[in-house]
Design a protein around this motif. Structure first.
Motif, PDB file in Angstrom:
ATOM      1  N   ARG A   1       0.850  -1.172   0.000  1.00 45.92           N
ATOM      2  CA  ARG A   1       0.000   0.000   0.000  1.00 45.92           C
ATOM      3  C   ARG A   1       0.900   1.240   0.000  1.00 45.92           C
ATOM      4  NH1 ARG A   1      -4.999  -1.650   0.684  1.00 45.92           N
ATOM      5  NH2 ARG A   1      -5.799   0.440   0.942  1.00 45.92           N
TER       6      ARG A   1
ATOM      7  N   GLN B   1      -3.839   0.791  -2.698  1.00 45.11           N
ATOM      8  CA  GLN B   1      -3.216  -0.469  -3.065  1.00 45.11           C
ATOM      9  C   GLN B   1      -2.402  -0.264  -4.337  1.00 45.11           C
ATOM     10  OE1 GLN B   1      -3.775  -3.489  -1.302  1.00 45.11           O
ATOM     11  NE2 GLN B   1      -2.071  -4.176  -2.574  1.00 45.11           N
TER      12      GLN B   1
ATOM     13  N   GLN C   1     -23.559  -7.892  -1.585  1.00 44.13           N
ATOM     14  CA  GLN C   1     -22.338  -8.471  -1.023  1.00 44.13           C
ATOM     15  C   GLN C   1     -21.747  -9.482  -1.995  1.00 44.13           C
ATOM     16  OE1 GLN C   1     -24.242  -9.502   2.880  1.00 44.13           O
ATOM     17  NE2 GLN C   1     -22.329  -8.613   3.653  1.00 44.13           N
TER      18      GLN C   1
ATOM     19  N   LEU D   1     -16.069 -10.906   3.607  1.00 44.00           N
ATOM     20  CA  LEU D   1     -16.059  -9.745   4.492  1.00 44.00           C
ATOM     21  C   LEU D   1     -14.999  -8.750   4.010  1.00 44.00           C
ATOM     22  CD1 LEU D   1     -16.430 -11.701   7.837  1.00 44.00           C
ATOM     23  CD2 LEU D   1     -18.199 -10.617   6.430  1.00 44.00           C
ATOM     24  N   PRO D   2     -15.197  -7.474   4.374  1.00 42.52           N
ATOM     25  CA  PRO D   2     -14.285  -6.434   3.886  1.00 42.52           C
ATOM     26  C   PRO D   2     -12.820  -6.725   4.242  1.00 42.52           C
ATOM     27  CG  PRO D   2     -16.183  -5.445   4.991  1.00 42.52           C
ATOM     28  CD  PRO D   2     -16.265  -6.924   5.218  1.00 42.52           C
ATOM     29  N   ASP D   3     -12.570  -7.443   5.340  1.00 41.82           N
ATOM     30  CA  ASP D   3     -11.188  -7.699   5.756  1.00 41.82           C
ATOM     31  C   ASP D   3     -10.594  -8.933   5.080  1.00 41.82           C
ATOM     32  OD1 ASP D   3     -12.526  -9.756   6.924  1.00 41.82           O
ATOM     33  OD2 ASP D   3     -11.895  -9.327   8.968  1.00 41.82           O
ATOM     34  N   GLY D   4     -11.317  -9.501   4.107  1.00 35.79           N
ATOM     35  CA  GLY D   4     -10.748 -10.616   3.367  1.00 35.79           C
ATOM     36  C   GLY D   4     -11.209 -11.978   3.861  1.00 35.79           C
ATOM     37  N   ARG D   5     -11.784 -12.026   5.065  1.00 34.82           N
ATOM     38  CA  ARG D   5     -12.278 -13.305   5.568  1.00 34.82           C
ATOM     39  C   ARG D   5     -13.604 -13.654   4.906  1.00 34.82           C
ATOM     40  NH1 ARG D   5     -13.619 -13.202  10.874  1.00 34.82           N
ATOM     41  NH2 ARG D   5     -13.739 -10.941  10.694  1.00 34.82           N
TER      42      ARG D   5
ATOM     43  N   SER E   1     -17.446 -15.653   5.475  1.00 36.07           N
ATOM     44  CA  SER E   1     -18.365 -16.110   6.508  1.00 36.07           C
ATOM     45  C   SER E   1     -19.474 -16.943   5.855  1.00 36.07           C
ATOM     46  CB  SER E   1     -18.946 -14.874   7.201  1.00 36.07           C
ATOM     47  OG  SER E   1     -19.951 -15.250   8.092  1.00 36.07           O
TER      48      SER E   1
END
Lengths: 147, 147, 147, 147
Positions: free
Chosen positions: A59, A64, C63, C126-130, C132
């Motif tokens: 970054r 990015q 999403q 999810l926004p953080d890459g995980r 669910s």
């Protein structure tokens, strides 16, 4: 191909690593598939960046960065075989305003097997998935060229 | 890159195919990995050979022929994405005494995404695994260039 | 492996496609590398989704959905060779609350070469890459199972 | 999956190696593509063989041995990411009369990301390209199981 011009205190920037040929790199002709040399070049490029404390996934000012390829080429002189341990000698041959050019030579012992080159452009990744070229950030340039 | 010179009754030899981008062709930047364009070029080359009644794996006078790559290159203009259906337009740009050069353009609709080139050498496979260049067999040359 | 249970009006959901073995799929043993069967399975899965008007890259209520793999397996009965045209027969063998299981059989003509299975889980990214896991959206389930 | 039974003086045979995730191993979901875990397993298997003075490409009584895969499977618990340095812990879980089964666990630090298994059959390569299963040569068995 381009001659080395990137210098760090007068010395062209080089980086060396070993890469063992894996079974999945071979094809039915019994040799390393020609596309794999491009993958090996990328592995050397990324290892070089790590050696300078950088990563190809980084970054900059909250954005990015990406490094799409502008051009790639390879000349093949001799085949490489399963379980060969290749020496990849990467040289940062050109540091442009927005791009970097890496030349990589592939050796098995003293034997030169192939020589390739990748030119890659510094970009910011836009939210819509497109990439926009930018000038190499000064901090990045310094880390790349630090003696 | 080389300009088209291979002709078949005055018409440069071209061949076109579609190739859908598969999930495994993409990388974490969300685009087709640059090495895959070389694999696509090879797929087009082999499809072209099949269209001429040939195969890259063929025998000639009881000997196995092989086509090691001498050089490969690609210029990238725009990224390709998952599920894009690309048009690969291959031209046999040079028929040498012992080698063939293919140029392939990658289109998404009218958009030119990339242009690459592979030069490959006609060889016989020696029993010890080495390859020895030979002149293109006349029958092969005729099949390649047949109108 | 699981027996077919997914049904659409009493008929197990199957999908068939052809896939030619490419040169880059082979290894020095002269056969298709065992990892490629998993890539072929994924290509069949994605072609099946397209045949139902879906894509593995899809959005739902704004999403991004993802389909990480929970398990994958393959049994190998006979080798596949360069330029073989394989028939991939995919069956949606299980539709769970949050997961799908596909079984794929690989044929060369009448010969069964391999049989594999992939279980994949419906997730939101999810926004953080995980990712669910979520229950299969009803609209998705209906499209999958439509007669 | 099978529990460890291969022993060398009462100790299950294990082997450990590190593998960095390369850019070309990732897909557009930003994680390692599920097929790559099978390639990693093969790399661990071949490194294990080398650690025992063996190679997957070996001759025996003047004949070429091959190790076609009978089955392969993997369970995925957590994704792996670009530049992760994975620990691959391979166990020789079964030494059959004609086959070997390897189980590999993938760790990122203490975190178990995946567990997979490959069963491979000892064969001689026939001149026509087919493979014929044979009993594990005694010398091979001894090298594999040496304390």
């Amino acid at each position: 191909m381009k001659r080395p011009v990137a210098e760090s205190g007068g010395v062209p920037l080089t980086f060396e690593m070993q890469r063992r040929v894996e079974f999945a790199d071979t094809d039915l002709a019994g040799v390393v598939h020609f596309t794999r040399f491009f993958q090996y070049m990328e592995e050397a490029e990324h290892a070089f960046l790590r050696s300078r404390g950088l990563s190809v996934v980084m970054r900059w000012h909250g954005q990015q960065l990406g490094w799409p390829r502008v051009a790639a080429e390879c000349e093949y002189f001799r085949p490489a075989f399963f379980e060969d341990v290749l020496t990849l000698r990467l040289t940062l041959t050109k540091v442009g305003r927005k791009s970097l050019t890496y030349t990589t030579e592939f050796y098995r012992g003293e034997e030169l097997l192939a020589r390739g080159q990748i030119t890659t452009c510094c970009c910011i990744m836009l939210p819509d998935g497109r990439m926009s070229p930018i000038e190499l950030p000064e901090e990045l340039r310094q880390r790349l060229l630090a003696p």
